[in-house]
Design a protein around this motif. Structure first.
Motif, short mmCIF file in Angstrom:
data_model
loop_
_atom_site.label_atom_id
_atom_site.label_comp_id
_atom_site.label_asym_id
_atom_site.label_seq_id
_atom_site.Cartn_x
_atom_site.Cartn_y
_atom_site.Cartn_z
N GLY A 88 -7.30 -19.41 -5.24
CA GLY A 88 -7.44 -17.97 -5.20
C GLY A 88 -8.89 -17.53 -5.39
O GLY A 88 -9.38 -16.64 -4.70
N THR A 97 -3.74 -22.89 -8.13
CA THR A 97 -3.64 -21.51 -7.63
C THR A 97 -4.89 -20.71 -7.96
O THR A 97 -5.41 -19.96 -7.12
N ALA A 98 -5.39 -20.86 -9.21
CA ALA A 98 -6.59 -20.13 -9.61
C ALA A 98 -7.81 -20.58 -8.81
O ALA A 98 -8.61 -19.75 -8.36
N VAL A 155 -3.59 -13.04 -3.16
CA VAL A 155 -3.07 -13.29 -4.50
C VAL A 155 -1.54 -13.28 -4.49
O VAL A 155 -0.89 -14.12 -5.14
N THR A 156 -0.95 -12.33 -3.75
CA THR A 156 0.52 -12.27 -3.67
C THR A 156 1.08 -13.55 -3.07
O THR A 156 2.09 -14.09 -3.54
N LEU A 173 -0.33 -16.55 -3.07
CA LEU A 173 -0.49 -17.65 -4.02
C LEU A 173 0.50 -17.54 -5.17
O LEU A 173 1.06 -18.55 -5.62
N VAL A 174 0.74 -16.33 -5.64
CA VAL A 174 1.72 -16.14 -6.71
C VAL A 174 3.13 -16.51 -6.22
O VAL A 174 3.91 -17.15 -6.96
N LEU A 215 -10.96 -15.60 -2.66
CA LEU A 215 -11.52 -14.27 -2.90
C LEU A 215 -13.03 -14.25 -2.74
O LEU A 215 -13.60 -13.30 -2.19
N GLY A 272 -7.43 -9.21 -0.59
CA GLY A 272 -7.33 -10.02 -1.79
C GLY A 272 -5.94 -9.92 -2.41
O GLY A 272 -5.41 -10.92 -2.92
N SER A 273 -5.33 -8.74 -2.36
CA SER A 273 -3.97 -8.58 -2.89
C SER A 273 -2.98 -9.43 -2.10
O SER A 273 -2.08 -10.05 -2.67
#
Length: 666
Positions: free
Chosen positions: A175, A171-172, A31-32, A34-35, A179, A27-28
């Motif tokens: 993500g 992104t949300a 998220v990384t 996507l960020v 997830l 997940g990190s």
């Protein structure tokens, strides 16, 4: 074992699960990623709107410069101001200035940057540059000045804000979906691990029935298949051990032809019933013999003789089934022995005649046309009459019965009947229940390696006009009258009161057969224990093996309910119920208490010692404690300690004492 498990659990506190680690790591990464995409996209769009803002300023400066150079005389301040006003009002500019060579403003317009339609924090975060665009104003070959233009960034901030909202939302959403999909995938992939953990815990508790049926990846499937195979192998090993112990019990204690107790086993149990201080009670010993059995054996052969003995034993076994606590054995040849506890001679005589008549019918059918007869002798227990004297009296009564040619029964010394009749017994027991006239006596269960007893076994007493009556005297009668459940309710009440006064001194009780079979009693017992809360953890509840044999469903319900309350349960009178040892596989007992008859003279009884050694090994392999009762000599206790017994009880280790006489410091 419990202390070790607590230590392991403490060490595992704060350790992340494999699913959590994979979920956090993957997940990190997601998220990384996507960020990073968000930051890159935001930077790109910020640069784009900044270029648009700078281009707009350049276009405006160029247009004004050309207009002042050609269409309007840039030397005229009024005309220049009119042109700048017109352009400023028609465009999106923050400021427009017309400066001479001395950098003095000839004409110009400007506004302050205030509300641009976006949050102030976003404007501070975005911080769009405000480039100044310049253009020369010339007339012919003369340079008149410079035009400076700054575009208004409001539209640029608004466009960038909308783009940021869209990027954040996408992104949300991506993500969150990613997830969630990752969580579902990991949960589905790793779901067998939880089942494997449950299975491993069950194996640790010696429960081999758990299977993992969930399929996942190839590697995990291999692990689950291996665990299932191991559980099957351990289960088969346990079944094999259980069959071995059952076989040993039969070899050591059962007659090979009839399946009844062997002579030695019957004599040992009779000695316990008649001579033990706590068990000694009224009862009747019955000896039965088939007349002229040797002639039948010679006439029909050994096989037919064994067939006759088996038929007779089947009738006797059915008779025993309907009399709680009764047991039977084969003495020798065609002679059988039965002991009926809690029976008065009058009833025993009626039942004996009925049994003899039925056996005579079986014998006559198989021996026809031979003349047959069945004789029986009865002797009752009384104070001072040991097992050997009781057997001698019954044998003498049998010889008197054989003095008559026809089938019949004879009772030894009928004139010496010192026992109460049935109605008197009913009144004594009913009054004791109504008046709650029940006292507790305790006997310690000793462990060689412990300073304090494992628990104290509770024996009940009733005070009557003739003195104190022991449980071995009135319990069989209470079973017969259907009053045992009320007695056990009163017993549990008194024991819980005792535990409330001495919470650090565990106690053990034994429940009657009819009590366990009664749903009303079971509900009352569970209600009493729930109300007592944690006190029940120090109460061992004993259920006889014979009760397990005859009331398997009721016992299962009670054992599981007591397990949920944390109340330990043990099998009482283990070894005499004739139940396959495999019931320990399906019911979670915490202990078994070996019957006295297996402990008597165990220092000289090789077969019983080997049997008990096997019981201890298989019970300990399932986490079940093994206790012994009836230890009367130091030699017996020494053998039990060598076998690894978890506790022993008997007159050699401590005699029963009145609970009311114990002080708090004892």
């Amino acid at each position: 074992m419990a202390r070790k498990q607590i230590t392991i659990n403490r060490k595992q506190q704060g350790v992340l699960t494999l699913r959590t680690i994979l979920l956090v790591f993957t997940g990190s990464l997601l998220v990384t990623l996507l960020v990073a995409v968000f930051i890159t996209s935001f930077g790109y769009f910020r640069g784009y709107v900044s270029d648009q803002l700078a281009g707009h300023a350049r276009d405006g400066a160029t247009a004004i410069g050309l207009s002042l150079s050609n269409a309007i005389d840039g030397r005229d301040p009024v005309a220049s101001a009119s042109l700048i006003d017109a352009v400023f009002d028609s465009g999106r500019y923050l400021s427009i200035s017309y400066l001479n060579h001395q950098n003095e403003q000839i004409a110009g317009r400007a506004i302050t940057l205030s509300d641009v339609g976006v949050p102030s924090w976003f404007r501070s975060l975005a911080a769009l540059p405000l480039p100044v665009a310049e253009a020369e104003v010339v007339r012919g070959w003369s340079r008149l000045g410079t035009v400076q233009v700054i575009s208004h960034p409001g539209r640029a901030y608004q466009d960038l804000w909308r783009i940021t909202i869209g990027l954040t939302t996408s992104t949300a959403v991506l993500g969150g979906i990613g997830l969630f999909a990752l969580f579902v995938l990991l949960r589905r992939t790793l779901s067998p691990l939880h089942a494997l953990e449950t299975q491993a815990q069950a194996l640790g508790q010696r429960d081999f029935r758990k299977r993992v049926a969930i399929k996942s990846t190839r590697e995990i499937n291999r692990v689950t298949d291996a665990m299932n195979q191991m559980a099957d192998d351990l289960g088969q090993l346990f079944e094999g051990q259980a069959r071995l112990i059952q076989h040993l019990r039969r070899v050591n204690n059962e007659d090979s032809v009839t399946g009844l107790a062997s002579r030695r086993a019957f004599d040992q149990r009779l000695k316990v019933e008649v001579e033990s201080e706590e068990k000694a009670a009224l009862g009747v010993l019955m000896l039965i013999q088939l007349a002229d059995f040797s002639d039948y054996n010679q006439a029909y052969g050994r096989n037919e003789a064994d067939r006759l003995l088996l038929r007779v034993a089947s009738v006797i076994a059915d008779f025993v089934t309907f009399h709680a606590g009764a047991f039977a054995g084969r003495r020798t040849g065609a002679e059988f022995a039965l002991f009926l506890p809690g029976v008065i001679p009058a009833d025993a005589g009626v039942w004996c005649r009925q049994l003899v008549t039925e056996l005579d019918g079986v014998y006559a059918d198989l021996a026809s046309p031979m003349d047959t007869a069945v004789h029986a002798g009865l002797a009752k227990t009384r104070e001072g009459r040991g097992a050997r004297d009781l057997m001698a009296a019954a044998d003498e009564a049998l010889r008197n019965a054989q003095g008559r040619a026809e089938s019949g029964c004879h009772l030894a010394d009928p004139e010496k009947d010192g026992h109460h009749n049935l109605e008197t017994w009913r009144v004594i027991i009913s009054q004791a229940i109504h008046q709650q006239n029940l006292s507790l006596w305790l006997q310690p269960m000793v462990n060689e390696g412990r300073l304090m007893p494992v628990y104290h076994q509770v024996f009940s007493r009733i005070e009557s006009v003739e003195g104190t009556l022991k449980a071995g005297t009135f319990v069989p009668m209470a079973e017969r009258f259907g009053l045992i459940a009320d007695l056990d309710r009163l017993l549990v009440q008194r024991v819980l009161e005792r535990l409330a006064e001495f919470p650090d001194q565990p106690l053990a009780i034994s429940l009657g057969n009819a009590s366990v079979a009664s749903e009303a009693f079971r509900l009352d017992l569970l209600a009493q224990l729930q109300q007592a809360d944690s006190l029940g953890h120090n109460l061992w509840v004993g259920i006889s093996e014979q009760t397990i044999h005859h009331h398997r469903t009721a016992v299962g319900l009670l054992v599981r309910a007591l397990g949920r309350l944390g109340v330990p349960v043990l099998v009482d009178r283990f070894g005499v119920g004739g139940v396959p040892f495999s019931y320990l596989r399906n019911l979670r007992f915490q202990g078994v208490r070996i019957d006295n008859s297996f402990i008597h003279d165990i220092d000289t009884h090789e077969d019983n010692r080997f049997y008990l050694d096997s019981v201890v090994a298989i019970a300990h392999s399932r986490g079940v404690k093994v206790f012994a009762t009836g230890v009367e000599t130091a030699a017996e206790y020494s053998v039990l300690c060598t076998l690894g017994i978890d506790g022993a009880m008997g007159y050699h280790l401590g005699r029963p004492f009145a609970a009311d006489n114990q002080q708090t410091g004892d």
